[in-house]
Design a protein around this motif. Structure first.
Motif, short mmCIF file in Angstrom:
data_model
loop_
_atom_site.label_atom_id
_atom_site.label_comp_id
_atom_site.label_asym_id
_atom_site.label_seq_id
_atom_site.Cartn_x
_atom_site.Cartn_y
_atom_site.Cartn_z
N GLY A 1 -7.53 20.57 -11.35
CA GLY A 1 -7.44 21.39 -10.14
C GLY A 1 -8.21 20.73 -9.03
N ILE A 2 -7.80 21.00 -7.82
CA ILE A 2 -8.48 20.39 -6.68
C ILE A 2 -9.84 21.04 -6.52
CG2 ILE A 2 -8.38 20.01 -4.19
CD1 ILE A 2 -6.23 18.46 -5.44
N THR A 3 -10.86 20.21 -6.47
CA THR A 3 -12.21 20.76 -6.39
C THR A 3 -12.66 20.95 -4.95
OG1 THR A 3 -13.00 18.50 -6.56
CG2 THR A 3 -12.98 19.79 -8.57
N GLN A 4 -12.01 20.26 -4.05
CA GLN A 4 -12.43 20.38 -2.67
C GLN A 4 -11.24 20.19 -1.75
OE1 GLN A 4 -15.05 17.16 -1.78
NE2 GLN A 4 -13.72 15.64 -2.70
N HIS A 5 -11.43 20.65 -0.53
CA HIS A 5 -10.37 20.44 0.43
C HIS A 5 -10.66 19.18 1.22
CE1 HIS A 5 -7.09 21.36 3.08
NE2 HIS A 5 -7.87 20.90 4.05
N LEU A 6 -9.78 18.21 1.13
CA LEU A 6 -10.06 16.92 1.75
C LEU A 6 -9.25 16.65 3.01
CD1 LEU A 6 -10.52 13.65 -0.27
CD2 LEU A 6 -11.94 14.73 1.45
N GLY A 7 -8.21 17.41 3.26
CA GLY A 7 -7.37 17.10 4.41
C GLY A 7 -6.36 16.01 4.11
N ALA A 8 -6.37 15.56 2.87
CA ALA A 8 -5.41 14.54 2.45
C ALA A 8 -5.40 14.50 0.92
CB ALA A 8 -5.81 13.17 2.99
N PHE A 9 -4.27 14.15 0.35
CA PHE A 9 -4.24 14.00 -1.10
C PHE A 9 -3.19 12.98 -1.51
CE2 PHE A 9 -1.38 17.43 -0.02
CZ PHE A 9 -0.27 17.23 -0.82
N VAL A 10 -3.30 12.51 -2.74
CA VAL A 10 -2.39 11.47 -3.22
C VAL A 10 -1.53 12.02 -4.35
CG1 VAL A 10 -2.24 9.20 -4.28
CG2 VAL A 10 -4.07 9.69 -2.67
N VAL A 11 -0.23 11.79 -4.26
CA VAL A 11 0.65 12.15 -5.36
C VAL A 11 1.06 10.87 -6.07
CG1 VAL A 11 2.91 13.10 -5.97
CG2 VAL A 11 1.52 14.23 -4.24
N GLY A 12 0.83 10.83 -7.37
CA GLY A 12 1.17 9.65 -8.15
C GLY A 12 2.52 9.84 -8.83
N MET A 13 3.31 8.77 -8.83
CA MET A 13 4.62 8.83 -9.48
C MET A 13 4.54 8.21 -10.86
SD MET A 13 6.66 9.91 -7.13
CE MET A 13 5.57 10.77 -6.05
N PRO A 14 5.46 8.60 -11.74
CA PRO A 14 5.46 8.00 -13.07
C PRO A 14 5.56 6.47 -13.00
CG PRO A 14 7.01 9.82 -12.96
CD PRO A 14 6.51 9.60 -11.57
N SER A 15 6.24 5.96 -11.97
CA SER A 15 6.42 4.52 -11.83
C SER A 15 5.12 3.80 -11.46
CB SER A 15 7.44 4.24 -10.73
OG SER A 15 6.91 4.66 -9.48
N LEU B 1 10.88 9.58 0.01
CA LEU B 1 9.73 9.03 0.73
C LEU B 1 9.41 7.62 0.26
CD1 LEU B 1 7.54 12.26 0.92
CD2 LEU B 1 8.65 11.06 2.83
N LEU B 2 9.48 7.42 -1.04
CA LEU B 2 9.20 6.08 -1.57
C LEU B 2 10.26 5.08 -1.13
CD1 LEU B 2 7.84 6.68 -5.18
CD2 LEU B 2 6.60 5.98 -3.13
N ALA C 1 3.78 4.17 -8.51
CA ALA C 1 3.69 4.23 -7.05
C ALA C 1 3.00 5.53 -6.65
CB ALA C 1 5.09 4.18 -6.44
N SER C 2 2.50 5.58 -5.43
CA SER C 2 1.91 6.83 -4.99
C SER C 2 2.17 7.07 -3.51
CB SER C 2 0.41 6.85 -5.29
OG SER C 2 -0.24 5.81 -4.62
N ILE C 3 1.99 8.33 -3.11
CA ILE C 3 2.20 8.74 -1.72
C ILE C 3 0.95 9.48 -1.26
CG2 ILE C 3 3.65 10.08 -0.14
CD1 ILE C 3 5.85 10.01 -2.31
N ARG D 1 0.83 -1.20 0.00
CA ARG D 1 0.00 0.00 0.00
C ARG D 1 0.87 1.25 0.00
NH1 ARG D 1 0.34 2.56 4.75
NH2 ARG D 1 0.84 1.35 6.63
N ALA D 2 0.25 2.38 -0.34
CA ALA D 2 0.97 3.65 -0.38
C ALA D 2 1.31 4.10 1.04
CB ALA D 2 0.11 4.71 -1.06
N PRO D 3 2.46 4.77 1.22
CA PRO D 3 2.78 5.32 2.53
C PRO D 3 1.91 6.54 2.84
CG PRO D 3 4.42 6.01 0.93
CD PRO D 3 3.50 5.05 0.22
N VAL D 4 1.59 6.71 4.12
CA VAL D 4 0.86 7.90 4.55
C VAL D 4 1.86 8.83 5.25
CG1 VAL D 4 -1.02 8.77 5.99
CG2 VAL D 4 -1.24 6.55 4.83
N VAL D 5 1.92 10.06 4.75
CA VAL D 5 2.98 10.98 5.16
C VAL D 5 2.40 12.26 5.77
CG1 VAL D 5 4.91 12.38 4.29
CG2 VAL D 5 4.51 10.10 3.34
N THR D 6 2.97 12.70 6.88
CA THR D 6 2.56 13.97 7.50
C THR D 6 3.73 14.93 7.51
OG1 THR D 6 1.09 12.74 8.98
CG2 THR D 6 1.57 15.00 9.58
N VAL D 7 3.44 16.20 7.22
CA VAL D 7 4.48 17.23 7.21
C VAL D 7 4.45 18.00 8.53
CG1 VAL D 7 5.17 19.40 6.12
CG2 VAL D 7 4.46 17.47 4.70
#
Ligand code: GTP
Ligand code: MG
Length: 360
Positions: free
Chosen positions: A101-115, A227-228, A117-119, A68-74
């Protein structure tokens, strides 16, 4: 304690079988033989009634477990660029591409990698949210990105974030931010971090350090790679089939749609139409939306979603538990509310006694 009998539960709670059977009658459950297995929800309810804390342990033999994707906090000190960094990362996120564009504020988002994988980034801002969620028992995050401004250096909240991560046993990846600034001095920051006891990779430790700029976006790809890599070392996996275990990242009230909950599934799959007990609240899931606002009908591990259909507003870090029927969800939430209230009163009492003691 899935499938526990009344007899066994009585023993574990240090109560008589008769006491438990009385509770069963009071909550309108069928009273069978003391050797009959109780449902998990009923067992939790009874344990709460007699003041015993419970933890649900499921056995999912033969279930499907996938990476599964890692969950990351800044985290980091005030003004060191946490929000800017998240915004910059968000622009490269899947939703931004899908929905223009982001349509809503979710408190979380996913970044997808070309490979492929996602974070998953949680953007619950600040240490307060992290601590609150941790206090509620939610394993909020797999990795902490510690942001340190290159022109400012290690500050009190940098150190606080470090100790939060340490006590939660969550690995840190350092992002030295604002490296575009002429006054920036990344080497000085590294020395500071090391002297605070952070074992940096380039000094023989295992903490990765990446130099970035949220303004010019330099180094963001390196941060994502780091991160990955960290996630790979952790070998993060989750069960994908069966009942979902999930938690609340954020909850808000929408005038038209009622309570809206940003949820993150830890294991299993959350499905639209299911009855859920969420902390001391309950409801039937009416809609599940992904972070682009699209109806998805279900949610799998590490995928942030927004769910609609709860009767009340839960708290960040609350557990989301799938329950068989509406009756049961009502019962459970009533029991949990009562327990919360009891705990609150007990705390107040303890506080009062402590004060009296102090005055003596
Ligand atoms: P709080 O939420 O108040 O703790 O601050 P924050 O850590 O979220 O910082 P924020 O992103 O609001 O940034 C603070 C200031 O630093 C803003 O004026 C940003 O424009 C600026 N800033 C953030 N990142 C960078 C960067 O990489 N380079 C430069 N030059 N400025 C930056
Ligand atoms: Mg901020």
């Amino acid at each position: 304690f899935e499938g526990v009998t009344t007899l066994e539960l009585a023993k574990r709670c240090g109560q008589s079988v008769a006491t438990l059977q009385n509770i069963l009658v009071n909550v309108g459950e069928k009273v069978g033989s003391e050797f009959d297995p109780l449902g998990i929800d009923v067992a939790e309810l009874i344990a709460m009634e007699v003041g015993v804390n419970v933890k649900r342990l499921h056995s999912y033999e033969g279930s499907i477990v996938l990476p599964r994707a890692p969950v990351v906090t800044v985290m980091g000190h005030v003004d060191h660029g946490k929000t800017s960094l998240l915004d910059a990362l968000r622009q490269t996120s899947v939703a931004a591409k899908e929905a223009g564009g982001i349509t809503q504020h979710l408190g979380a988002f996913v970044v997808g990698m070309p490979s492929g994988a996602s974070i998953t980034f949680l953007d619950t801002p600040g240490h307060a949210a992290f601590s609150a969620m941790r206090a509620r028992g939610a394993a909020v995050t797999d990795i902490v990105v510690l942001v340190v401004a290159a022109d400012d250096g290690v500050m009190p909240q940098t150190i606080e974030a470090m100790s939060h991560a340490k006590s939660a046993d969550v690995p840190i990846v350092v992002a030295i931010n604002k490296c575009d600034k002429p006054a920036s001095d990344p080497e000085r920051i590294k020395v500071q971090l090391a002297s605070e006891g952070l074992p940096l990779e380039e000094m023989g430790g295992d903490v990765q350090v990446v130099e970035v700029s949220a303004v010019t976006k330099k180094g963001l790809d390196k941060l994502e790679e780091a991160l990955l890599l960290q996630a790979e070392l952790m070998d993060l996996k989750a069960r994908v089939d069966g009942a979902a275990q999930a938690y609340v990242v954020e909850a808000r009230l929408d005038r038209g749609r009622g309570p809206l909950v940003t949820a993150l599934v830890k294991a299993g799959t959350l499905v639209c139409g299911q009855h859920v007990a969420v902390g001391a609240e309950w409801g039937k899931i009416r809609a599940i939306r992904d972070m682009a606002g699209k109806l998805t009908g279900k949610a799998t591990p590490a995928m942030p979603v927004e769910i609609e259909g709860l009767k009340g507003l839960p708290m960040a870090g609350d557990d989301i538990t799938v329950v068989d029927s509406e009756e049961r969800t009502r019962m459970l939430s009533a029991g949990r509310k009562k327990k919360l209230e009891q705990d609150r009163l007990r705390k107040m009492d303890e506080e009062r006694l402590r004060k009296i003691d102090e005055e003596k």
